[in-house]
Design an enzyme around this catalytic site. Structure first.
Site, PDB file in Angstrom:
ATOM      1  N   GLN A 100       0.861  -1.108  -0.072  1.00 37.58           N
ATOM      2  CA  GLN A 100      -0.035   0.044   0.010  1.00 37.58           C
ATOM      3  C   GLN A 100       0.700   1.203   0.083  1.00 37.58           C
ATOM      4  OE1 GLN A 100      -1.878  -1.756   3.778  1.00 37.58           O
ATOM      5  NE2 GLN A 100      -3.952  -0.299   2.901  1.00 37.58           N
ATOM      6  N   ASN A 101       2.319   0.834   0.160  1.00 33.29           N
ATOM      7  CA  ASN A 101       3.248   2.042   0.376  1.00 33.29           C
ATOM      8  C   ASN A 101       3.664   2.789  -1.255  1.00 33.29           C
ATOM      9  OD1 ASN A 101       2.956   1.868   2.898  1.00 33.29           O
ATOM     10  ND2 ASN A 101       4.794   0.349   3.010  1.00 33.29           N
ATOM     11  N   ASP A 103       6.314   4.647  -1.340  1.00 34.90           N
ATOM     12  CA  ASP A 103       7.736   5.026  -1.030  1.00 34.90           C
ATOM     13  C   ASP A 103       8.840   4.484  -1.762  1.00 34.90           C
ATOM     14  OD1 ASP A 103       8.022   2.850   0.414  1.00 34.90           O
ATOM     15  OD2 ASP A 103       7.127   3.676   2.311  1.00 34.90           O
ATOM     16  N   HIS A 118      -1.204   1.611  -4.616  1.00 30.86           N
ATOM     17  CA  HIS A 118      -1.578   2.738  -4.371  1.00 30.86           C
ATOM     18  C   HIS A 118      -0.275   3.743  -5.501  1.00 30.86           C
ATOM     19  CE1 HIS A 118      -3.594   2.155  -0.262  1.00 30.86           C
ATOM     20  NE2 HIS A 118      -4.548   2.078  -1.386  1.00 30.86           N
ATOM     21  N   CYS A 126       1.755  11.033 -17.270  1.00 31.98           N
ATOM     22  CA  CYS A 126       1.136  12.014 -17.958  1.00 31.98           C
ATOM     23  C   CYS A 126      -0.322  11.619 -18.106  1.00 31.98           C
ATOM     24  CB  CYS A 126       1.414  11.828 -19.407  1.00 31.98           C
ATOM     25  SG  CYS A 126       0.502  12.783 -20.788  1.00 31.98           S
ATOM     26  N   CYS A 146       4.447  16.645 -20.038  1.00 29.69           N
ATOM     27  CA  CYS A 146       5.029  15.531 -20.689  1.00 29.69           C
ATOM     28  C   CYS A 146       5.826  15.901 -21.700  1.00 29.69           C
ATOM     29  CB  CYS A 146       3.634  14.833 -21.243  1.00 29.69           C
ATOM     30  SG  CYS A 146       4.066  13.288 -22.135  1.00 29.69           S
ATOM     31  N   CYS A 149       3.757  14.958 -25.289  1.00 33.76           N
ATOM     32  CA  CYS A 149       2.206  15.623 -25.723  1.00 33.76           C
ATOM     33  C   CYS A 149       2.193  16.972 -24.910  1.00 33.76           C
ATOM     34  CB  CYS A 149       1.138  14.771 -25.211  1.00 33.76           C
ATOM     35  SG  CYS A 149       0.721  14.496 -23.674  1.00 33.76           S
ATOM     36  N   GLY A 186       2.675  -4.334   9.150  1.00 27.14           N
ATOM     37  CA  GLY A 186       2.340  -2.972   9.180  1.00 27.14           C
ATOM     38  C   GLY A 186       0.980  -2.229   8.474  1.00 27.14           C
ATOM     39  N   ASN A 212       2.296  -6.555  13.612  1.00 22.22           N
ATOM     40  CA  ASN A 212       1.944  -5.073  13.975  1.00 22.22           C
ATOM     41  C   ASN A 212       2.114  -5.124  15.604  1.00 22.22           C
ATOM     42  OD1 ASN A 212       0.748  -3.477  11.856  1.00 22.22           O
ATOM     43  ND2 ASN A 212      -1.012  -4.836  11.880  1.00 22.22           N
TER      44      ASN A 212
HETATM   45 ZN   LIG Z   1       1.686  13.093 -22.602  1.00 22.00          ZN
END
Ligand SMILES: [Zn+2]
Length: 246
Positions: A100-101, A103, A118, A126, A146, A149, A186, A212
């Site tokens: 879910q991190n 980082d 995530h 873009c 970008c 584009c 965690g 945990n």
């Molecule tokens: Zn683009």
């Protein structure tokens, strides 16, 4: 048998063990969780991570993101819980990590098969054609665009109001329905739909190991082996016993 012994025994017996990680594994690397007392949300405006706010106040959003957020992400180094998972993957003991991190610390630790529910803060995407860029090559003081584009780029992590990345979600479900052991590290089990993933593993009769320091939403529902420790201490113990027994 204590919970560390039970965990090592379950991992050694497993055919397809996977890990599911949340903010708690990165806390000891200095990454503040989004929620809670020292959460990033308390430091920044919560709306910073809302997609509508970002598209309407792009320059303002980048100014806030530059101010500390990316610095913290770049500075953080994987800890021994991340490196233990990476070495277990090399051993063939852990087949995949669902995280879910955002980082990037599993990548930095050397893990290869990672599904990031995530997204990932180390990249930009873009909004028009989906092209990916490494954030480190951009000066973020002005909103990046970008190179193909010229559309707006956004951080390649999931904002509120955005869907989870389809491929990562699909693969997370797939490996969860296949695994016979899932080690949850965690994650408090409160952020949906990500938190539904361990329930799929349980439905497939996987053994759920949970690391945990305090019980979570998972503990009484699906956890088979509860390890009441922070991530680093737990993974050090598991790793040490695993290599002793070989
Ligand atoms: Zn683009």
């Amino acid at each position: 048998m204590g919970y560390i012994e039970k965990t090592v025994a379950a991992l050694k017996k497993s055919k397809y063990a996977i890990a599911f990680t949340g903010a708690g594994i990165s806390a000891e690397s200095g990454i503040s969780p989004f929620r809670g007392e020292n959460g990033i949300w308390n430091k920044y405006k919560e709306q910073l991570f809302e997609i509508n706010y970002f598209t309407e106040h792009t320059q303002d959003s980048w100014s806030m993101l530059c101010d500390g957020f990316y610095e913290a992400m770049f500075k953080a180094k994987p800890n021994e819980a991340h490196t233990a998972l990476a070495s277990f993957e090399k051993e063939g003991l852990i087949k995949a990590i669902i995280t879910q991190n955002i980082d990037d610390l599993h990548e930095k630790a050397g893990s290869k098969i990672i599904y990031s529910l995530h997204g990932n803060a180390s990249k930009l995407r873009c909004i028009k054609d989906g092209s990916n860029y490494y954030v480190k090559f951009f000066d973020l003081k002005t909103a990046p665009r970008c190179k193909i584009c010229n559309s707006m780029l956004k951080p390649d992590f999931v904002f509120f109001g955005e869907m989870l990345p389809e491929y990562d979600m699909h693969m997370s479900l797939k490996v969860s329905l296949k695994c016979d052991v899932m080690i949850v590290i965690g994650s408090t089990g409160t952020v949906y739909p990500a938190a539904s993933i361990p329930y799929y593993a349980k439905r497939n009769n996987a053994t759920i190991i949970e690391v945990n320091p305090t019980p979570s939403a998972f503990t009484n529902e699906i956890t088979d082996i509860f390890i009441p420790m922070k991530a680093v201490e737990a993974m050090q113990n598991i790793r040490t016993l695993f290599y002793q027994q070989r």
